[in-house]
Design an enzyme around this catalytic site. Sequence first.
Site, PDB file in Angstrom:
ATOM      1  N   GLU A 150      34.167  57.428  18.089  1.00  0.00           N
ATOM      2  CA  GLU A 150      34.305  57.211  19.534  1.00  0.00           C
ATOM      3  C   GLU A 150      32.987  57.564  20.216  1.00  0.00           C
ATOM      4  OE1 GLU A 150      38.716  58.412  20.910  1.00  0.00           O
ATOM      5  OE2 GLU A 150      37.535  60.103  20.224  1.00  0.00           O
ATOM      6  N   TYR A 201      50.098  52.554  17.021  1.00  0.00           N
ATOM      7  CA  TYR A 201      51.058  53.320  16.214  1.00  0.00           C
ATOM      8  C   TYR A 201      52.456  53.217  16.833  1.00  0.00           C
ATOM      9  CZ  TYR A 201      46.592  55.684  15.033  1.00  0.00           C
ATOM     10  OH  TYR A 201      45.294  55.984  14.710  1.00  0.00           O
ATOM     11  N   GLU A 254      45.222  45.893  26.959  1.00  0.00           N
ATOM     12  CA  GLU A 254      45.164  46.866  28.041  1.00  0.00           C
ATOM     13  C   GLU A 254      44.213  46.357  29.110  1.00  0.00           C
ATOM     14  OE1 GLU A 254      43.836  50.264  25.752  1.00  0.00           O
ATOM     15  OE2 GLU A 254      41.795  50.032  26.466  1.00  0.00           O
ATOM     16  N   HIS A 259      39.446  54.913  28.003  1.00  0.00           N
ATOM     17  CA  HIS A 259      38.513  54.062  27.268  1.00  0.00           C
ATOM     18  C   HIS A 259      37.407  53.580  28.208  1.00  0.00           C
ATOM     19  CE1 HIS A 259      41.930  52.898  24.332  1.00  0.00           C
ATOM     20  NE2 HIS A 259      41.243  53.921  23.878  1.00  0.00           N
TER      21      HIS A 259
END
Lengths: 380, 295
Positions: B98, B159, B209, B247
């Site tokens: 990340e 998930y 998203e 994000h």
Amino acid sequence: MMLFEYEAKEIFRKHGINVPKSVIVQSPTEVGKALQSLSLPVAIKAQVLVGGRERAGGIKFANSLEEASEKIEELMRSKIEGKVVNKILVEEKVDAKHEYYLGITTDQLSGKPIVMVSLEGGVDIEDIAKEKPETIIYKKVSLSRGFFQFEARNMCQQLGLSRTLLQKVSDILYKLYRVFDYYDAVTSEINPLTVTKEEEVYAVDAKLEIDDNSIFRHPDIDLRLDERFEDEIEKEAIKNRLSYVKLDGNIGVIGSGAGLTMATVDLIEAFGGKPANFLETGGGITDELMEKAVEIVLKDRRLKALLINLYGGINPMVDAAKGIVKAYKKLKPNIPIRVKLIGNQQEEAWSILETAGILVVKEIQTEVAVKKLISLLGEQ
Amino acid sequence: MGILADEKTRIIVQGITGRVGVAQTKLMLDYGSKIVAGVSPGKGGETVHGVPVYDTVKAAASEHPADASILFVPAPFVKDAAVEAIESNIGLLVIITENVPTHDAIYIRDQAEEAGVRVIGPTTPGIICPAKTKIGIMPANIFRKGVIGIVSRSGTLLYEIAGNLTLSGMGQSTCLGIGADPVVGTDLKTILRLFEEDKQTKVVVIVGEIGGVQEEEAAGFIRDKMKKPVIAYIAGRSAPPGKRMGHAGAIIIGERGTAQSKIENLRRAGVKIANKPSDITYLIKPFSRIINRRK
């Protein structure tokens, strides 16, 4: 991280981009001295990170020392779109014959920087793109190859500029790309680039947003967290590298992963609840970080309930559980809390939480946890 | 096989001796992933859970031919590690890390495209082909072998969605995250094309998203080129504009990047829209004939 106008202009100036002469003022008493070095009239610009600053009343003009002090005092007392004005940029007003747009941003689809120039500056690039898209000359650039001066000249030539302006504008466009490249920018923009009737050009506004993930490469950039973040909770979150967004409800939300956390917030709304915040941990959970995350969210006095939603993929769930328990024991919150936690180490983590008296939701569906919490609130 | 990888895929782990590298290598080995070597500058000669460690990708790959590399390298060093793998002719890179600088991601994508290398990520949970291989960090217990392909912009939301499907008895062919950053190595549209060509996959689920225009782009491809049923869930309906939702790529700018725009575009392309994660199961039910058909 978005820089203030005066910070961006300082950088632009260092890179050879012509900006108007200016002085930064932090209190009305400094005005007299500041104006000694400037010639009137001046623009008085609140240094706040707000789009459409002029429309929001953040930019004023003055023709005399008295008028300038008056307006500075007025701006210092006011708030621009809810933002406190800490600093004011007083700058020599430039008389515009034309206003151009110059900007570089990243085109997400192609994954390439895109260099843009238009003669229709002074309004948002989104509006130019919508109303007069044909006036924008643009070029996608390979970051490894770079952007050359001749390419800037080629672009500006398409605008039909005079020879003098072609040289000046293309030179600034090239330098603006250099700033974009050097500072790992998300966006570097001059809007407007003001052209006087003598064909002098000035970057009258300056926008520079640096990629948060690249700040470590730019120790010369001052973070000024106190000026950039007014909300104490947001500031605390940023310091801990947690991603926090304040919302207007009363159910606190902590999640691991942005998508999951957004979905959790959406589900709370879908089932008639009101989320108080969005807090996302990222993939680097430790017990300290988790403890901090819970503390930060619980600082919010509006809170009536807290939902923690975690997955153990890269994140160690036992550490996460320990962190939650630490914060819980320290703060003894008097609101219902539910922890939904699934994945690697889930059984051990559940037992740590339950031993401390924290209720755990063991179903995989976030919806189950959300419904439980909202029905609890309804009973209260 | 699933898309991108299968049980035969030979994997190198870059950053294998770090805390996360060690832990995730164990979990991948437990799943049956074929990890042939690890790389960690200065740690050559060591082993991690029996996997030999080398100082360079070149040395690792010359001893152990590899098809893929998974990166657990800290963000400031990802650019170096990724280019190293690209120039060692590794065909697939999975960048888990990340907070990789966007300019580095742009550079990596440039180099990979030139070399014909497939990059997944950064900020991806990786790829799992249930019962075959896992080149990623996802908890394995929530996935099951089947015919549904899932492509997600987010990690943990993948998930949640896969878990919902598994719970309803619907297994998956390949599940992957493309990464949540503004610039990623491989976009949504490309993954949809791979799913459309993949024999094992019968139905495709998109987990999108807010932010960017990948879903909008993908909608055009679905409308023009896809025959397989597509179902989508978009997170961030209640996100306020101008705020970065975790994000780096998840931000609504002006009117761009809203959940509404994505939902409308996808719906017009014939995609079934799930309002909640659990709706996905129920939206797939009408396709059970396709799912149960042999070949």
